[in-house]
Each structure stands twice: as structure tokens, then as C-alpha cells.
Design a protein around this motif. Structure first.
Motif, PDB file in Angstrom:
ATOM      1  N   ALA A 118       0.844  -1.195   0.000  1.00 41.84           N
ATOM      2  CA  ALA A 118       0.000   0.000   0.000  1.00 41.84           C
ATOM      3  C   ALA A 118       0.877   1.241   0.000  1.00 41.84           C
ATOM      4  N   SER A 119       0.234   2.391  -0.024  1.00 45.96           N
ATOM      5  CA  SER A 119       0.913   3.677   0.147  1.00 45.96           C
ATOM      6  C   SER A 119       0.642   4.153   1.566  1.00 45.96           C
ATOM      7  N   VAL A 120       1.617   4.832   2.149  1.00 49.57           N
ATOM      8  CA  VAL A 120       1.426   5.408   3.480  1.00 49.57           C
ATOM      9  C   VAL A 120       0.707   6.732   3.277  1.00 49.57           C
ATOM     10  N   TRP A 121      -0.532   6.797   3.755  1.00 55.38           N
ATOM     11  CA  TRP A 121      -1.328   8.007   3.590  1.00 55.38           C
ATOM     12  C   TRP A 121      -1.047   8.993   4.718  1.00 55.38           C
ATOM     13  N   LYS A 122      -1.006   8.484   5.974  1.00 56.77           N
ATOM     14  CA  LYS A 122      -0.817   9.369   7.119  1.00 56.77           C
ATOM     15  C   LYS A 122      -0.090   8.635   8.237  1.00 56.77           C
ATOM     16  N   VAL A 123       0.874   9.303   8.872  1.00 55.06           N
ATOM     17  CA  VAL A 123       1.571   8.785  10.054  1.00 55.06           C
ATOM     18  C   VAL A 123       1.040   9.569  11.244  1.00 55.06           C
ATOM     19  N   LEU A 124       0.521   8.868  12.236  1.00 56.04           N
ATOM     20  CA  LEU A 124      -0.173   9.516  13.353  1.00 56.04           C
ATOM     21  C   LEU A 124       0.652   9.598  14.637  1.00 56.04           C
ATOM     22  N   VAL A 125       1.844   8.994  14.652  1.00 54.54           N
ATOM     23  CA  VAL A 125       2.677   8.989  15.862  1.00 54.54           C
ATOM     24  C   VAL A 125       4.102   9.392  15.506  1.00 54.54           C
ATOM     25  N   GLU A 126       4.873   9.710  16.543  1.00 56.99           N
ATOM     26  CA  GLU A 126       6.288  10.015  16.362  1.00 56.99           C
ATOM     27  C   GLU A 126       7.058   9.423  17.538  1.00 56.99           C
ATOM     28  N   PRO A 127       8.374   9.260  17.396  1.00 51.60           N
ATOM     29  CA  PRO A 127       9.163   8.666  18.485  1.00 51.60           C
ATOM     30  C   PRO A 127       8.931   9.382  19.812  1.00 51.60           C
ATOM     31  N   GLY A 128       8.799   8.574  20.853  1.00 49.10           N
ATOM     32  CA  GLY A 128       8.562   9.105  22.196  1.00 49.10           C
ATOM     33  C   GLY A 128       7.096   9.112  22.600  1.00 49.10           C
ATOM     34  N   ASP A 129       6.184   8.979  21.637  1.00 46.26           N
ATOM     35  CA  ASP A 129       4.751   8.967  21.951  1.00 46.26           C
ATOM     36  C   ASP A 129       4.371   7.705  22.721  1.00 46.26           C
ATOM     37  N   GLN A 130       3.532   7.874  23.731  1.00 47.96           N
ATOM     38  CA  GLN A 130       2.912   6.740  24.419  1.00 47.96           C
ATOM     39  C   GLN A 130       1.705   6.323  23.589  1.00 47.96           C
ATOM     40  N   VAL A 131       1.544   5.033  23.366  1.00 48.20           N
ATOM     41  CA  VAL A 131       0.375   4.566  22.621  1.00 48.20           C
ATOM     42  C   VAL A 131      -0.363   3.509  23.429  1.00 48.20           C
ATOM     43  N   ALA A 132      -1.656   3.447  23.210  1.00 43.04           N
ATOM     44  CA  ALA A 132      -2.509   2.477  23.884  1.00 43.04           C
ATOM     45  C   ALA A 132      -2.787   1.309  22.948  1.00 43.04           C
ATOM     46  N   GLU A 133      -3.199   0.203  23.525  1.00 43.10           N
ATOM     47  CA  GLU A 133      -3.618  -0.936  22.716  1.00 43.10           C
ATOM     48  C   GLU A 133      -4.752  -0.491  21.799  1.00 43.10           C
ATOM     49  N   ASN A 134      -4.721  -0.926  20.546  1.00 50.36           N
ATOM     50  CA  ASN A 134      -5.717  -0.611  19.514  1.00 50.36           C
ATOM     51  C   ASN A 134      -5.709   0.842  19.050  1.00 50.36           C
ATOM     52  N   GLN A 135      -4.677   1.606  19.400  1.00 49.30           N
ATOM     53  CA  GLN A 135      -4.563   2.991  18.919  1.00 49.30           C
ATOM     54  C   GLN A 135      -4.074   2.983  17.476  1.00 49.30           C
ATOM     55  N   GLN A 136      -4.639   3.852  16.632  1.00 54.48           N
ATOM     56  CA  GLN A 136      -4.180   3.972  15.249  1.00 54.48           C
ATOM     57  C   GLN A 136      -2.799   4.613  15.220  1.00 54.48           C
ATOM     58  N   LEU A 137      -1.883   3.986  14.458  1.00 55.20           N
ATOM     59  CA  LEU A 137      -0.520   4.481  14.345  1.00 55.20           C
ATOM     60  C   LEU A 137      -0.247   5.073  12.963  1.00 55.20           C
ATOM     61  N   VAL A 138      -0.733   4.385  11.949  1.00 56.38           N
ATOM     62  CA  VAL A 138      -0.497   4.748  10.554  1.00 56.38           C
ATOM     63  C   VAL A 138      -1.774   4.443   9.788  1.00 56.38           C
ATOM     64  N   ILE A 139      -2.037   5.220   8.752  1.00 61.11           N
ATOM     65  CA  ILE A 139      -3.139   4.905   7.849  1.00 61.11           C
ATOM     66  C   ILE A 139      -2.544   4.649   6.472  1.00 61.11           C
ATOM     67  N   LEU A 140      -2.810   3.458   5.959  1.00 67.15           N
ATOM     68  CA  LEU A 140      -2.370   3.083   4.627  1.00 67.15           C
ATOM     69  C   LEU A 140      -3.495   3.336   3.638  1.00 67.15           C
ATOM     70  N   GLU A 141      -3.147   3.451   2.358  1.00 65.94           N
ATOM     71  CA  GLU A 141      -4.152   3.627   1.309  1.00 65.94           C
ATOM     72  C   GLU A 141      -3.859   2.624   0.213  1.00 65.94           C
ATOM     73  N   SER A 142      -4.893   1.897  -0.156  1.00 63.15           N
ATOM     74  CA  SER A 142      -4.780   0.938  -1.247  1.00 63.15           C
ATOM     75  C   SER A 142      -6.112   0.897  -1.975  1.00 63.15           C
ATOM     76  N   MET A 143      -6.073   1.028  -3.279  1.00 62.66           N
ATOM     77  CA  MET A 143      -7.278   1.004  -4.109  1.00 62.66           C
ATOM     78  C   MET A 143      -8.332   1.982  -3.596  1.00 62.66           C
ATOM     79  N   LYS A 144      -7.863   3.192  -3.224  1.00 65.43           N
ATOM     80  CA  LYS A 144      -8.718   4.289  -2.740  1.00 65.43           C
ATOM     81  C   LYS A 144      -9.439   3.974  -1.436  1.00 65.43           C
ATOM     82  N   MET A 145      -8.931   2.968  -0.698  1.00 66.94           N
ATOM     83  CA  MET A 145      -9.474   2.635   0.619  1.00 66.94           C
ATOM     84  C   MET A 145      -8.440   2.965   1.682  1.00 66.94           C
TER      85      MET A 145
END
Length: 77
Positions: free
Chosen positions: A11-38
Motif C-alpha cells: 500500500a501507500s502510506v497516507w498518514k503517520v499519526l505517531v512520532e518517536p517518544g509517543d505513548q500509545v494504547a492498545e488498539n490505537q491507530q498508528l499509521v493509515i495506509l491507502e490501497s485502491m482508494k481505501m
């Protein structure tokens, strides 16, 4: 021990939602990929701290490529 969050498909990387040092929770979105307009959210399957972000917006990734590395013990290095 580091946790590697990988792409489930080519896929293509559409959006990166985190950066080094960020605390993340279970099931938190980290990256959004795009494939076939989805938009395909990539989520953390564990809580932790972002160590590295390999994915960059606009780049292409293959199935199995590491997108983000997390530390599950709160360590950043």
C-alpha cells in the motif's frame, strides 16, 4: 523487547499519526495506509512507547514491511 508493527499488505502510506517518544494504547491507530482508494488503519496490538517510525507519508510499503517499532516496557532505547 521491541514490538514491530508491520504492513498487512502492499500500500501507500497516507498518514503517520505517531512520532518517536509517543505513548500509545492498545488498539490505537498508528499509521493509515491507502490501497485502491481505501483507507486501512494500522493499530497497535499492545500499549507501549514509540521507538522508531519507519513509515513516511507518501511512501510505498510491501506486505511485512515494518512501519513502527514500539517498546512494551516503557523504555525508549
Amino acid at each position: 523487547m521491541p514490538i514491530h508493527i508491520k504492513a498487512d499488505m502492499a500500500a501507500s502510506v497516507w498518514k503517520v499519526l505517531v512520532e518517536p517518544g509517543d505513548q500509545v494504547a492498545e488498539n490505537q491507530q498508528l499509521v493509515i495506509l491507502e490501497s485502491m482508494k481505501m483507507e486501512i488503519p494500522v493499530v497497535s496490538f499492545s500499549a507501549g512507547v514509540v521507538i522508531t517510525v519507519v513509515a513516511s507519508e507518501g511512501s510505498s510499503v510491501l506486505e511485512g514491511d515494518v512501519l513502527v517499532t514500539l517498546s512494551d516496557d516503557g523504555e525508549t532505547g
